[in-house]
Design an enzyme around this catalytic site. Structure first.
Site, PDB file in Angstrom:
ATOM      1  N   GLY A  95       0.845  -1.185   0.000  1.00 45.60           N
ATOM      2  CA  GLY A  95       0.000   0.000   0.000  1.00 45.60           C
ATOM      3  C   GLY A  95       0.880   1.234   0.000  1.00 45.60           C
ATOM      4  N   LYS A  96       0.274   2.386  -0.156  1.00 49.45           N
ATOM      5  CA  LYS A  96       1.011   3.646  -0.089  1.00 49.45           C
ATOM      6  C   LYS A  96       0.019   4.770   0.120  1.00 49.45           C
ATOM      7  CE  LYS A  96       5.415   4.856  -0.400  1.00 49.45           C
ATOM      8  NZ  LYS A  96       6.519   4.095   0.174  1.00 49.45           N
ATOM      9  N   GLY A  97       0.484   5.839   0.751  1.00 46.81           N
ATOM     10  CA  GLY A  97      -0.393   6.971   0.999  1.00 46.81           C
ATOM     11  C   GLY A  97       0.348   8.281   0.893  1.00 46.81           C
TER      12      GLY A  97
END
Length: 411
Positions: A95-97
């Protein structure tokens, strides 16, 4: 960046004779959270969290605060995190944000408000068994501590396993600060062992002698004592010396706030700009930014081995050209995986309500790195592909095998 990541997945998928359905599964993100954060000063900021794939375990990946953050970048980084966690054998997904903002323009109060609102908005979608964010560009332990506190207020969770990269007093792990650099030393050592060159007097240059590069440089002599550290650079330029430097001496000099290009040693030579990339060395360590070696300068690179401690420092065309020329590139998906390995170990400790000594953390990090490098090297030799393609292939096979065994975890 997104196109590059996806093209590499497609290339490796063809090599593995994957079905169109499997390839699409690897390319597609499970969820994309795009929302707006309004601060008390009236400003509004776009925020993102992409949850790419959780076949192997909870989504894992950092949160960056930067004006250039956009959905495509976050999708690309989330995709690469899926492959990185799989390549090093972690029971995690990708994931990444991020938030499109320059945090340096915020007061401490607004920075805290931003961090808390981001965590609060995402609280239904993240957590110890769902998605475990961490720091990234322009975020640190203080930001993560605020997010953990906010998540606890909203959900009642007290495990501290909702985020990693916390401060030591609030559930963080020993060894986290040096993890990426230390992991890089293990990666380089193992490749040199496989090549039969770990005891040779090879020369090394480090482009980006900052946080990660500095840890790498100062920890390298313990792993490879015969290497000669002949050049280093930071944003000011760099220095080189045929006689070599003591990495700790350069680190001490930098800690006073001085520029590397002004290092006063008698036999050192200043290096302007990015000229370190053209140094006559055996090993070039890229520890600064992405896309520093491109089609513009790839033909002037003289190193025989390149270690990608930064994310994507060699672009696609340069990567193909250098690989064709016989340069061994230890790819970022392996070389800088030390950070996510220790991030996983922090999460593991939190869930078990344990706090390990740094020696145990580093021993576990070494175990993961040695195994990942060994498997990737063996695959690359057997199938006559680059280390990056080998790492991607092994990651993809691991994800798809897990999907077939537990198809319900892929949704």
């Amino acid at each position: 960046m997104l196109q590059t990541a996806q093209e590499l997945i497609k290339t490796v998928s063809k090599q593995l004779n994957l079905s169109d359905e499997d390839t699409e599964f690897l390319l597609s993100a499970n969820a994309e959270h795009v929302f707006e954060i309004e601060l008390s000063d009236g400003t509004k900021h776009q925020a993102f969290r992409v949850q790419h794939n959780n076949t192997l375990g909870p989504y894992k990946g950092g949160i960056r605060f930067h004006p250039d953050v956009n959905l495509d970048e976050v999708k690309a980084l989330a995709t690469l995190m899926t492959l990185k966690t799989a390549a090093v054998g972690l029971p995690l997904g990708g994931g990444k944000g991020g938030i499109s903002i320059n945090p340096k323009e915020l007061s401490p109060e607004l920075l805290e408000e931003l961090s808390r609102k981001y965590a609060a908005h995402l609280s239904p979608h993240i957590g110890p068994d769902k998605d475990v964010p961490a720091p990234d560009v322009n975020t640190n332990a203080a930001v993560i501590d605020w997010m953990v506190d906010e998540y606890e207020k909203v959900t009642g969770d007290t495990s501290k396993a909702s985020f990693t990269g916390k401060s030591l007093g609030k559930g963080g792990s020993e060894g986290r600060e040096a993890a990426t650099g230390l992991g890089g030393t293990f990666a380089l050592r193992e490749i040199l062992k496989h090549l039969g060159e770990e005891k040779k007097e090879l020369t090394v240059a480090i482009q980006g002698f900052g946080n990660v590069g500095l840890f790498f440089g100062t920890l390298l002599p313990k792993q490879l004592p015969k290497l000669l550290f002949t050049a280093a650079s930071d944003s000011s330029g760099g220095v080189s010396s045929a006689f070599g430097f003591e990495p700790k001496e350069l680190a001490t000099y930098k800690s006073t706030g001085k520029r590397l290009v002004d290092f006063p040693e008698d036999d050192s030579v200043p290096l302007p700009g990015d000229s370190i990339l053209q140094e006559e060395v055996d090993i070039l360590v890229l520890a600064a930014l992405g896309d520093v070696i491109t089609e513009e300068n790839m033909k002037s690179v003289k190193a025989k081995i390149i270690l990608e401690l930064a994310n994507g420092p060699v672009n696609e065309k340069a990567y193909d050209y250098l690989t064709e020329r016989g340069v061994i590139i230890i790819p970022d998906v392996l070389a800088n995986a030390g950070g996510v390995v220790v991030s996983y170990l922090e999460w593991f400790q939190n869930r078990a309500q344990e706090h390990w000594a740094e020696e145990r953390v580093n021993a576990e990090l070494e175990r993961y790195m040695v195994e990942a490098i060994s498997k990737a090297y063996d695959y690359s030799v057997k199938h006559e592909v680059s280390l990056k393609e080998a790492a991607f292939a092994l990651a993809i096979k691991r994800i798809l095998e897990a999907r077939r065994e537990q198809p319900e975890t892929s949704a």
